[in-house]
Structures are given as structure tokens and as C-alpha cells.
Design a protein around this motif. Sequence first.
Motif, PDB file in Angstrom:
ATOM      1  N   ALA A 159      51.135  48.975  38.309  1.00 21.96           N
ATOM      2  CA  ALA A 159      50.036  48.760  39.255  1.00 21.96           C
ATOM      3  C   ALA A 159      49.773  50.026  40.072  1.00 21.96           C
ATOM      4  O   ALA A 159      48.612  50.378  40.328  1.00 21.96           O
ATOM      5  CB  ALA A 159      50.350  47.589  40.173  1.00 21.96           C
ATOM      6  N   PHE A 160      50.817  50.747  40.460  1.00 23.55           N
ATOM      7  CA  PHE A 160      50.644  51.992  41.212  1.00 23.55           C
ATOM      8  C   PHE A 160      50.011  53.067  40.341  1.00 23.55           C
ATOM      9  O   PHE A 160      49.172  53.830  40.797  1.00 23.55           O
ATOM     10  CB  PHE A 160      51.984  52.488  41.755  1.00 23.55           C
ATOM     11  CG  PHE A 160      52.630  51.556  42.720  1.00 23.55           C
ATOM     12  CD1 PHE A 160      51.880  50.830  43.634  1.00 23.55           C
ATOM     13  CD2 PHE A 160      53.994  51.382  42.718  1.00 23.55           C
ATOM     14  CE1 PHE A 160      52.468  49.967  44.526  1.00 23.55           C
ATOM     15  CE2 PHE A 160      54.592  50.516  43.609  1.00 23.55           C
ATOM     16  CZ  PHE A 160      53.837  49.809  44.512  1.00 23.55           C
ATOM     17  N   LYS A 161      50.437  53.124  39.086  1.00 24.55           N
ATOM     18  CA  LYS A 161      49.877  54.104  38.157  1.00 24.55           C
ATOM     19  C   LYS A 161      48.367  53.883  37.997  1.00 24.55           C
ATOM     20  O   LYS A 161      47.592  54.835  37.974  1.00 24.55           O
ATOM     21  CB  LYS A 161      50.576  53.994  36.808  1.00 24.55           C
ATOM     22  CG  LYS A 161      50.240  55.078  35.848  1.00 24.55           C
ATOM     23  CD  LYS A 161      51.083  54.950  34.580  1.00 24.55           C
ATOM     24  CE  LYS A 161      50.758  56.077  33.613  1.00 24.55           C
ATOM     25  NZ  LYS A 161      51.564  55.966  32.389  1.00 24.55           N
ATOM     26  N   GLU A 162      47.958  52.611  37.924  1.00 24.17           N
ATOM     27  CA  GLU A 162      46.538  52.275  37.823  1.00 24.17           C
ATOM     28  C   GLU A 162      45.761  52.736  39.054  1.00 24.17           C
ATOM     29  O   GLU A 162      44.597  53.107  38.957  1.00 24.17           O
ATOM     30  CB  GLU A 162      46.364  50.769  37.650  1.00 24.17           C
ATOM     31  CG  GLU A 162      46.850  50.243  36.320  1.00 24.17           C
ATOM     32  CD  GLU A 162      46.953  48.730  36.283  1.00 24.17           C
ATOM     33  OE1 GLU A 162      46.514  48.059  37.258  1.00 24.17           O
ATOM     34  OE2 GLU A 162      47.490  48.196  35.294  1.00 24.17           O
ATOM     35  N   LEU A 163      46.425  52.712  40.204  1.00 26.32           N
ATOM     36  CA  LEU A 163      45.792  53.148  41.454  1.00 26.32           C
ATOM     37  C   LEU A 163      45.853  54.660  41.649  1.00 26.32           C
ATOM     38  O   LEU A 163      45.190  55.207  42.535  1.00 26.32           O
ATOM     39  CB  LEU A 163      46.461  52.455  42.650  1.00 26.32           C
ATOM     40  CG  LEU A 163      46.266  50.956  42.774  1.00 26.32           C
ATOM     41  CD1 LEU A 163      47.155  50.388  43.869  1.00 26.32           C
ATOM     42  CD2 LEU A 163      44.810  50.627  43.060  1.00 26.32           C
ATOM     43  N   GLY A 164      46.687  55.335  40.840  1.00 27.98           N
ATOM     44  CA  GLY A 164      46.827  56.780  40.964  1.00 27.98           C
ATOM     45  C   GLY A 164      47.677  57.196  42.141  1.00 27.98           C
ATOM     46  O   GLY A 164      47.484  58.264  42.708  1.00 27.98           O
ATOM     47  N   ILE A 165      48.634  56.338  42.522  1.00 28.64           N
ATOM     48  CA  ILE A 165      49.514  56.675  43.646  1.00 28.64           C
ATOM     49  C   ILE A 165      50.975  56.594  43.215  1.00 28.64           C
ATOM     50  O   ILE A 165      51.330  55.915  42.254  1.00 28.64           O
ATOM     51  CB  ILE A 165      49.286  55.738  44.852  1.00 28.64           C
ATOM     52  CG1 ILE A 165      49.546  54.276  44.476  1.00 28.64           C
ATOM     53  CG2 ILE A 165      47.904  55.904  45.420  1.00 28.64           C
ATOM     54  CD1 ILE A 165      49.507  53.320  45.635  1.00 28.64           C
ATOM     55  N   VAL A 166      51.794  57.334  43.943  1.00 28.70           N
ATOM     56  CA  VAL A 166      53.242  57.303  43.721  1.00 28.70           C
ATOM     57  C   VAL A 166      53.858  56.889  45.043  1.00 28.70           C
ATOM     58  O   VAL A 166      53.949  57.695  45.969  1.00 28.70           O
ATOM     59  CB  VAL A 166      53.793  58.669  43.274  1.00 28.70           C
ATOM     60  CG1 VAL A 166      55.287  58.593  43.076  1.00 28.70           C
ATOM     61  CG2 VAL A 166      53.084  59.151  42.017  1.00 28.70           C
ATOM     62  N   PRO A 167      54.253  55.624  45.180  1.00 31.06           N
ATOM     63  CA  PRO A 167      54.794  55.157  46.465  1.00 31.06           C
ATOM     64  C   PRO A 167      56.211  55.653  46.703  1.00 31.06           C
ATOM     65  O   PRO A 167      56.912  56.064  45.781  1.00 31.06           O
ATOM     66  CB  PRO A 167      54.770  53.628  46.309  1.00 31.06           C
ATOM     67  CG  PRO A 167      54.954  53.438  44.836  1.00 31.06           C
ATOM     68  CD  PRO A 167      54.236  54.587  44.166  1.00 31.06           C
TER      69      PRO A 167
END
Length: 171
Positions: A159-167
Motif C-alpha cells: 500500500a505504501f509503494k502504491e502511494l510512493g512513500i517509505v514510512p
Amino acid sequence: MAKFVIFFLASALCLTTLLHFAAADADDFDRFHIKGSVYCDTCRVQFQTRLSKFLEGAKVKLECKGRENQTVTLSKEAVTDKDGNYEMVVMGDHEEEVCEIILVQSPDAECGEVNNQEFLRNAARISLTANDGIVSNEIRTINPLGFMRKTPLADCPQAFKELGIVPDVIF
């Protein structure tokens, strides 16, 4: 003379009507309808993702405190419906107070953690005064609040990869 009487009665009727509307609007300034929602933060990132779930039966509390002495002046609870939404009506102007919606209790044992660090505190401030420049005095919509899951779901990295973020979360 008859024209004067008709003009006088028409003017009196208009003035009475205006006063009635003004009085009704003044009463509305002391009534606030609060709406919000509660979700399960399934990825422990403190914002909603496509994996977040809204919670039925979650408890929230509205709490207003005096600015000077932090004395609680108003406390009111609400419970979320099947869609995770809650509503409450509050009477009175609370301009000189700090008011917040706070998470109280989650219905899901796996998703009931609340971050209490002051800079991450999961609460939503709300203005309950007609003297704040907000056009609608009747409805106050609160940002969604989320309880965190004990362990993130396995689908969270995707889900983070789809958003383009690395939490900043370890999975």
C-alpha cells in the motif's frame, strides 16, 4: 391618512419579521452539531490508507478546558455507528476554552492503541464559537481519528509503494 396607516403597519410588520429572524439566528450561534469518524490504523502510520477500516462502537469524548487553568468545562461522549461515524450536539459558546475530540475506547482488541506522545497526540481540536470566522455555525466536521493496530498488516508495504512513500515503520 389611509396611506400613512398602511405604510406604518407594513413597516411595523417588516420590522417585526426582521427582529424574529435575528433572534432565531442568535439562538443558532449557541448550537453546534459535531460530526466525525473513527478508523483502525492497520499500518500504524497515523493516517488513513486503503487498508484502514472504520470502527463501529468506538467511543470518543469531547472535552473543553479553560485556557488559563485547564479546568474541564464540558465533557460529552459519543459512540460510532456501523459506518464508523459519530455525531453530537453541543449548546453554548466556548470561545475562551480549548475543545478537543479524544479517542476513548476501541471495540477491536487488536486495534485499540492510542499514541499519547504530545506531538503525535491523536486528538482533534474544534472551534465551538460563532466568533471564529467560520460561515456555518451549525455543523463542525472533525478530521477522522484512528486507533492503531498492535501489529501492521502484511499488505502495508505494498500500500505504501502504491502511494510512493517509505514510512518510518518496521514490518
